[in-house]
Design a protein around this motif. Structure first.
Motif, mmCIF file in Angstrom:
data_model
loop_
_atom_site.group_PDB
_atom_site.id
_atom_site.type_symbol
_atom_site.label_atom_id
_atom_site.label_comp_id
_atom_site.label_asym_id
_atom_site.label_seq_id
_atom_site.Cartn_x
_atom_site.Cartn_y
_atom_site.Cartn_z
ATOM 1 N N ARG A 74 0.742 -1.111 -0.160
ATOM 2 C CA ARG A 74 -0.144 -0.012 -0.014
ATOM 3 C C ARG A 74 0.787 1.309 0.010
ATOM 4 N N GLY A 139 -10.792 -2.484 -7.067
ATOM 5 C CA GLY A 139 -12.007 -2.060 -7.106
ATOM 6 C C GLY A 139 -12.464 -0.739 -6.211
ATOM 7 N N TRP A 140 -11.589 -0.127 -5.634
ATOM 8 C CA TRP A 140 -11.857 0.928 -4.710
ATOM 9 C C TRP A 140 -12.226 2.095 -5.655
ATOM 10 N N PRO A 141 -13.453 2.717 -5.012
ATOM 11 C CA PRO A 141 -13.903 3.880 -5.714
ATOM 12 C C PRO A 141 -13.016 5.194 -5.225
ATOM 13 N N SER B 75 -9.274 4.273 4.159
ATOM 14 C CA SER B 75 -9.453 3.531 2.824
ATOM 15 C C SER B 75 -10.168 2.492 2.718
ATOM 16 N N ASP B 76 -9.973 1.586 3.755
ATOM 17 C CA ASP B 76 -10.646 0.214 3.748
ATOM 18 C C ASP B 76 -12.306 0.304 3.978
ATOM 19 N N ALA B 78 -13.926 3.187 3.286
ATOM 20 C CA ALA B 78 -14.442 3.872 2.012
ATOM 21 C C ALA B 78 -14.730 2.753 0.797
ATOM 22 N N ALA B 79 -13.790 1.732 0.936
ATOM 23 C CA ALA B 79 -13.989 0.806 -0.169
ATOM 24 C C ALA B 79 -15.049 -0.407 0.236
#
Ligand SMILES: Cc1cc2nc3c(=O)[nH]c(=O)nc-3n(C[C@H](O)[C@H](O)[C@H](O)COP(=O)(O)OP(=O)(O)OC[C@H]3O[C@@H](n4cnc5c(N)ncnc54)[C@H](O)[C@@H]3O)c2cc1C
Ligand code: SF4
Ligand code: FES
Ligand code: FES
Lengths: 192, 327
Positions: A74, A139-141, B75-76, B78-79
């Motif tokens: 990451r 697939g993260w927006p 981030s986790d 939000a996803a």
């Protein structure tokens, strides 16, 4: 790091002050052991202790992205994290992505598309772009993803998406159009 | 940065025990705390690293709600597919904040606890009651463009900078806290933050040593959800004003509404006045304007931030119109 080294609670503050912490972490695939003052950021450990000066210090406050590295795959800002917090982690810096005679596709794309001028932000841009593409693959927006697509987990990597997803990397030379082109070319698979 | 000692907590109980020492602080992602330590604004003598505690999970609750662990990265969250479908306003708020890199490190607990971006708070040469109680407030009478218009006082006009917390406020989240005596309590997010009063250095109801272990979202309220953020640049920037809203419209009438503002106060600002002005009324711009006026009735500008009053009104109207059009 052993628990006895880490768990200094209980000793008097005088005894504890200035004590070095020993850490072991993997950097670019190589296990490195270091004794660091707990104040050492991951950025300073990489640059000053391990001689990996590819990772840059722009602002030291999370505001520019020059210090971006990959930790366990990451992207993060290495200036706002302590080296001692990365015991056992796998860190990849720009040096680990590729070498001059064996460039990573993203590195090659930045060269081919002229994705920089002075080059100071470039290692951070490249590490960030690599991390970003795996976020897209997962697939993260993003803030640029339309609401319906965000729910459906459909990500079309438009230029607007690339810009939004890389907004954490400032380029003072404003090489942005070429950076976007370089990233797009890798995403479309025609740079590899 | 001042010297400190460091320890990594292995479980939540050990963490609260370790942080009960004077001068000790938790560190999660470090993205706010280390920034402030470098500037000598925060001066902990001991850091308890809670980033590896097993508090990363996002779990479904039987009642249809969701529990988000304090260590879940922004981030986790939000996803997360459940957040995206059931709580899109939370996903949108998170994605509008900071950058991809920062969201990968920022934790749910740390985001709630992040401190103000008031430039005088950041400038150790300036007078600031939040940094040094009794020192005065350089923002009142200073350059106060980003400062509060609601709920502020004569001691401090700082705003809370979180986007995530604004969405959680609209959703009626509850925060779970673990105390140093190992007792657990639950606090509604509406009661979690304090207004400045005479003690702007006391920002939340968290007791010394207490740790956030998770945030519980009740089942989603009826209606569509939207987070709208207005800022000086299009990305990687804090809100001047933001709105988190949930709106249910049936037969052109508002059936249910939630309204919370960001960037306007020391806490995410839920406006029950705006909600009351919406429910049962026709879903028209006139109604939205009434609701916006009701929300901002007690707003006070400090000079440079006067524009925020109208900006907040307009942002709410636009958000509601968008939600109604989508219904
Ligand atoms: C350049 C930049 C831009 C940013 N832009 C935005 C933005 O647009 N919108 C936005 O909302 N935010 C923004 N942020 C702020 C960011 O969201 C916060 O820094 C982050 O959420 C803090 O989380 P952390 O885990 O890193 O907290 P840390 O820095 O580790 O901790 C912050 C504080 O919380 C306390 N703490 C942490 N976890 C707990 C817990 N579980 N229980 C009790 N106390 C705890 C710590 O002791 C510390 O006092 C920005 C930050 C930077 C640097
Ligand atoms: S507004 Fe609050 S944080 Fe800013 S200078 Fe005044 S007292 Fe300090
Ligand atoms: S040096 Fe880390 S973000 Fe600027
Ligand atoms: S190429 Fe110079 S800062 Fe980006």
């Amino acid at each position: 790091m052993s628990d006895s080294v880490m768990r200094t609670a209980g000793r008097s503050p005088d005894e504890r002050a200035g004590r070095l912490s020993e850490i072991e972490l993997s950097v670019n695939g190589r296990v490195r052991r270091l004794a660091v003052d707990p104040r050492t950021t991951l950025l300073d450990a990489l640059r000053e202790r391990l001689g990996l000066t590819g990772t840059k210090k722009g602002c030291d406050h999370g505001q520019c992205g020059a210090c971006t590295v990959l930790v366990d795959g990451r992207r993060i800002n290495s200036c706002l994290t302590l080296a001692v917090m990365h015991e056992g982690d796998e860190v990849v810096t720009i040096e680990g992505l590729g070498a001059p005679d064996d460039l990573h596709p993203m590195q090659r794309a930045f060269v081919e598309r002229d994705g920089f001028q002075c080059g100071y932000c470039t290692p951070g841009q490249i590490c960030s772009a690599v991390g970003m593409l795996s976020e897209v693959a997962a697939g993260w927006p993003s803030h640029a993803t339309a609401a319906a697509d965000a729910v459906a987990q459909r990500i079309a990597l438009t230029d607007e998406e690339i810009r939004e997803r890389l907004s954490g990397n400032i380029c003072r030379c404003a090489a942005y159009p070429h950076i976007v082109a370089a990233v797009r070319s890798v995403a479309e698979g025609d740079a590899g | 940065m001042r010297a400190f000692t460091y320890e990594r907590a292995t479980d939540a109980r050990a963490a609260v025990a370790a942080v009960s020492e004077p001068g000790a602080k938790f560190i999660s992602g470090g993205t706010n705390l280390l920034d402030l330590m470098k500037l000598d604004i925060e001066q902990p003598s001991h850091l308890v690293d809670i980033s590896r505690l097993p508090l990363r999970n996002i779990e479904d609750l039987r009642d249809g709600g969701l529990r988000i662990g304090a260590q879940a990265a922004n981030s986790d969250v939000a996803a997360d597919a459940r957040v995206r479908t059931r709580y899109p306003v939370l996903s949108q708020a998170l994605l509008s904040g900071a950058s991809g890199q920062l969201r990968n490190k920022a934790s749910t607990g740390g985001n709630l606890m992040q401190r103000t971006r008031c430039p005088y708070f950041y400038d150790t040469a300036a007078a600031c009651n939040k940094r040094r109680p009794g020192a005065g407030c350089a923002a009142i009478g200073g350059f106060n463009r980003i400062h509060a218009i609601l709920g502020a006082g004569d001691s401090c006009i700082a705003t809370h900078p979180s986007d995530m917390a604004v969405a959680m406020t609209a959703l009626g989240a509850r925060i779970t806290l673990l105390d140093t005596d190992q007792s657990v309590r639950h606090v509604d997010i509406a009661d979690f933050y304090r207004l400045p009063g005479d003690t702007p250095h006391r920002e939340t109801v968290l007791r010394p040593g207490e740790m956030i272990t998770d945030v519980v979202l009740p089942p989603p309220p009826p209606g569509r959800q939207l987070y709208r953020k207005v800022r000086d640049r299009a990305s990687y920037e804090f809100a001047l004003v933001s709105v988190a809203s949930v709106l249910s419209v049936k037969q052109d009438t508002v059936r249910a509404a939630r309204v919370a503002f960001g960037g306007v106060a020391a806490k995410p600002w839920r406006s029950v006045e705006a909600e009351a002005a919406l429910i049962g009324r026709p879903a028209t711009m006139a109604t939205y304007r009434d609701a916006a006026r009701a929300a901002l009735r007690n707003a006070i500008g400090r000079g440079h931030n006067d524009f925020k009053i109208e900006l907040a009104e307009r942002t709410l109207c636009r958000t509601l119109a968008h939600l109604a059009a989508a219904s």
